[in-house]
Write a protein that holds these residues in place. Structure first.
Motif, short mmCIF file in Angstrom:
data_model
loop_
_atom_site.label_atom_id
_atom_site.label_comp_id
_atom_site.label_asym_id
_atom_site.label_seq_id
_atom_site.Cartn_x
_atom_site.Cartn_y
_atom_site.Cartn_z
N UNK B 26 -44.72 -2.91 -7.31
CA UNK B 26 -43.28 -3.06 -7.44
C UNK B 26 -42.59 -2.04 -6.53
N UNK B 27 -41.56 -2.46 -5.85
CA UNK B 27 -40.75 -1.53 -5.06
C UNK B 27 -39.28 -1.77 -5.41
N UNK B 28 -38.41 -0.77 -5.19
CA UNK B 28 -37.00 -0.98 -5.50
C UNK B 28 -36.39 -2.04 -4.59
N UNK B 29 -35.23 -2.56 -5.01
CA UNK B 29 -34.60 -3.66 -4.28
C UNK B 29 -34.38 -3.33 -2.80
N UNK B 30 -33.96 -2.06 -2.53
CA UNK B 30 -33.70 -1.76 -1.11
C UNK B 30 -34.94 -1.26 -0.40
N UNK B 31 -36.07 -1.31 -1.09
CA UNK B 31 -37.33 -0.98 -0.43
C UNK B 31 -37.63 0.51 -0.38
N UNK B 32 -38.80 0.83 0.16
CA UNK B 32 -39.18 2.23 0.39
C UNK B 32 -39.77 2.30 1.79
N UNK B 33 -39.77 3.50 2.39
CA UNK B 33 -40.37 3.57 3.72
C UNK B 33 -41.91 3.61 3.59
N UNK B 36 -43.56 6.66 1.82
CA UNK B 36 -43.45 6.60 0.35
C UNK B 36 -44.34 5.50 -0.21
N UNK B 39 -47.80 6.73 -0.60
CA UNK B 39 -47.89 7.62 -1.75
C UNK B 39 -48.01 6.83 -3.05
N UNK B 40 -47.22 5.77 -3.17
CA UNK B 40 -47.28 4.93 -4.37
C UNK B 40 -48.64 4.21 -4.43
N UNK B 69 -39.59 0.07 6.71
CA UNK B 69 -39.44 -0.08 5.26
C UNK B 69 -40.26 -1.26 4.74
#
Lengths: 405, 85
Positions: B26-33, B36, B39-40, B69
């Motif tokens: 799962x990633x947030x709606x605006x994404x992650x780079x 990050x 790391x997840x 992203x």
């Protein structure tokens, strides 16, 4: 898009991802079973013996060979729990046996004493027995090579009981993270100290230290810092030499007396992020110097607690080699949450699990300095940035904060 | 697929280390780079962490650097380097 949304700040998930990429499990160390409760296992344990170790009877009765079809047996011998040697069963014979006693060779079933008629040296069975009945087979619970306890498990008394059953004397556990807690602010005083007007009791430092202990860390020092750049640098530098993790509380905004971030940068801390798109807890910052990490928490008790739960606990768990995330559950909202879309919000809450499922009460905390809200909360409701007000009955995502597991 | 999920495909040594060829995160709606995201990923599949500096990440078929992203609905491929002789 909301104009207040600052594109410069990472979302909580992104910030955690950056942090996570800087975290590796601490080294392992041996630990006796007597001291292992609450420690985290650093390597998976596999069974080197099977459990039960030998086939034994689950009831008081008669051990016999069920496959013969016979309904009458000659009683020859008796086996008690703890018997050192057991005579093999002769054809046509049954042995008197008691719960926990080893099954004699030649027997494959136990008939309960209530289900036989005994006359002199013979037993007559009222029902034909089936092979394996009332027998606990060797290796039935745990076969040789089975996984006993996964690495990353925080050891509970029940785990240790199993280790004792397996005759393990010592375990390999992850070293406890060494933590230093630094509070900032001239206004803070210790409880009981004479309070000048305008001072307040330092609840944050002890709270974060206690929470770190609860989650498996060793607190090597807890220091209250004055609002002075020079002292902050000196103490922080020493803390980063001694600790795996330094938690600072307060002094991390952009006020004239907020020294933590500039002081940390001047002694070589590289910040992975400074600020998170999170309410409460926007000033939260994370940096690294060598093998030490600095998590700078905001100063008011509610924000400090929320950010410690969302970032501090996963940080300690990752260093311990545990799965870092808090347990997340879906729950129905008992009361509405009033808000506007903007930042991700973590709302302190009380979670109740009953037969109707999970129900969660947001705790009203208009003042973000409220230690009262903290004392009542055992969960955080996570509200995504794009969400406006939530009605009672809505399903929400809840992070459980109550226990260290 | 839930609305905020990404499909992660693991290849070669990354697949062997993780014990699976595909997983969902799962990633947030605006994404992650991508930094990050890694790391997840390492905490979902800790066995990949030792390869941290060597893994290459492609999003929707294109190789990335750490600042690109990952957004919900993306397909992420995790590719270890090809070993030399």
């Amino acid at each position: 898009m909301n104009a207040k949304l600052s594109p410069a700040l990472p979302s909580p998930t992104e910030a955690w991802g950056w942090m996570a990429s800087e975290l590796v499990r601490l080294p392992a160390e041996p630990c006796s079973l007597e001291r292992a409760q609450g420690r985290v296992l650093s390597e998976t344990l596999y069974a080197r013996v099977s459990l039960p170790r030998f086939a034994h009877s689950a009831v008081d009765g008669y051990a016999l060979a069920a496959g013969t079809g016979s309904s009458e047996f000659v009683v020859a011998g008796e086996v008690r729990a703890g018997a050192a040697s057991v005579t093999p069963l002769k054809p046509g014979c049954a042995a008197r046996i008691f719960t926990g006693a080893p099954l004699p060779a030649g027997a494959d079933a136990v008939v309960m004493q209530e289900h036989v008629v005994r006359a002199a040296d013979r037993v007559h069975l009222s029902h034909p027995p089936s092979v394996g009945q009332h027998v606990r087979r060797a290796g039935e619970d745990l076969a040789l090579g089975d996984t006993v306890i996964e690495r990353g498990t925080r050891l509970k008394p029940t785990h240790l009981a199993l280790c004792r059953e397996l005759e393990l004397a010592a375990l390999s556990v992850t070293r406890r993270p060494r933590v230093v807690v630094l509070t900032t602010g001239d206004e803070l005083r210790a409880p009981g100290a004479h309070g000048a007007p305008g001072t307040r009791i330092d609840t944050n430092g002890p709270l974060i230290a206690d929470l770190a202990l609860q989650h498996g860390a060793t607190v090597v020092a807890r220091v209250a810092l004055p609002d002075s750049r020079g002292t902050t640098e000196l103490v922080l530098d020493q803390a980063l030499r001694e600790a795996d993790v330094v938690f600072t509380i307060g002094g991390v905004s952009v006020g004239d007396h907020d020294h933590v971030r500039p002081a940390a940068e001047s002694i070589g801390v590289r910040f992975t992020f400074a600020g998170v798109e999170l309410k409460p807890g926007k000033p939260l910052s994370f940096g690294v110097r060598g093998g030490a990490r600095l998590l700078a928490l905001p100063g008011n008790p509610l924000s400090a607690w929320v950010t410690f739960m969302r970032f501090g606990v996963p940080l300690l768990r990752a260093l311990l080699g545990q799965q870092p995330d808090l347990t997340r559950v879906g729950a129905r909202l008992a009361e509405p949450i009033l808000r506007r879309a903007g930042r991700t919000e973590l709302v302190p809450a009380r979670l109740v699990l009953n037969e109707d499922g999970a129900l969660v009460w947001p705790i009203a905390a208009r003042s973000s300095g409220s230690v009262v809200a903290v004392s009542r909360a055992d969960a955080l409701i996570e509200v995504s940035p794009e969400t406006n007000a939530l009605d009672a009955g809505a399903t929400v995502s809840v992070l459980r904060c109550h226990e260290a597991e | 697929m839930k609305p905020n999920e990404v499909d992660v495909l693991l290849f070669a040594a990354a697949r062997d280390a993780a014990g699976t060829g595909a997983l969902r995160m799962e990633v947030p709606e605006r994404g992650v780079d991508v930094t990050a995201f890694l790391g997840l990923l390492f905490h979902v599949a800790p066995a990949l962490a030792p390869y941290a500096r060597a893994l290459r990440i492609a999003v929707n078929g294109c190789y990335t650097d750490g600042h690109d992203r990952v957004r919900p609905g993306d397909e992420v491929a995790v590719i270890p380097p090809v070993a030399g002789g």
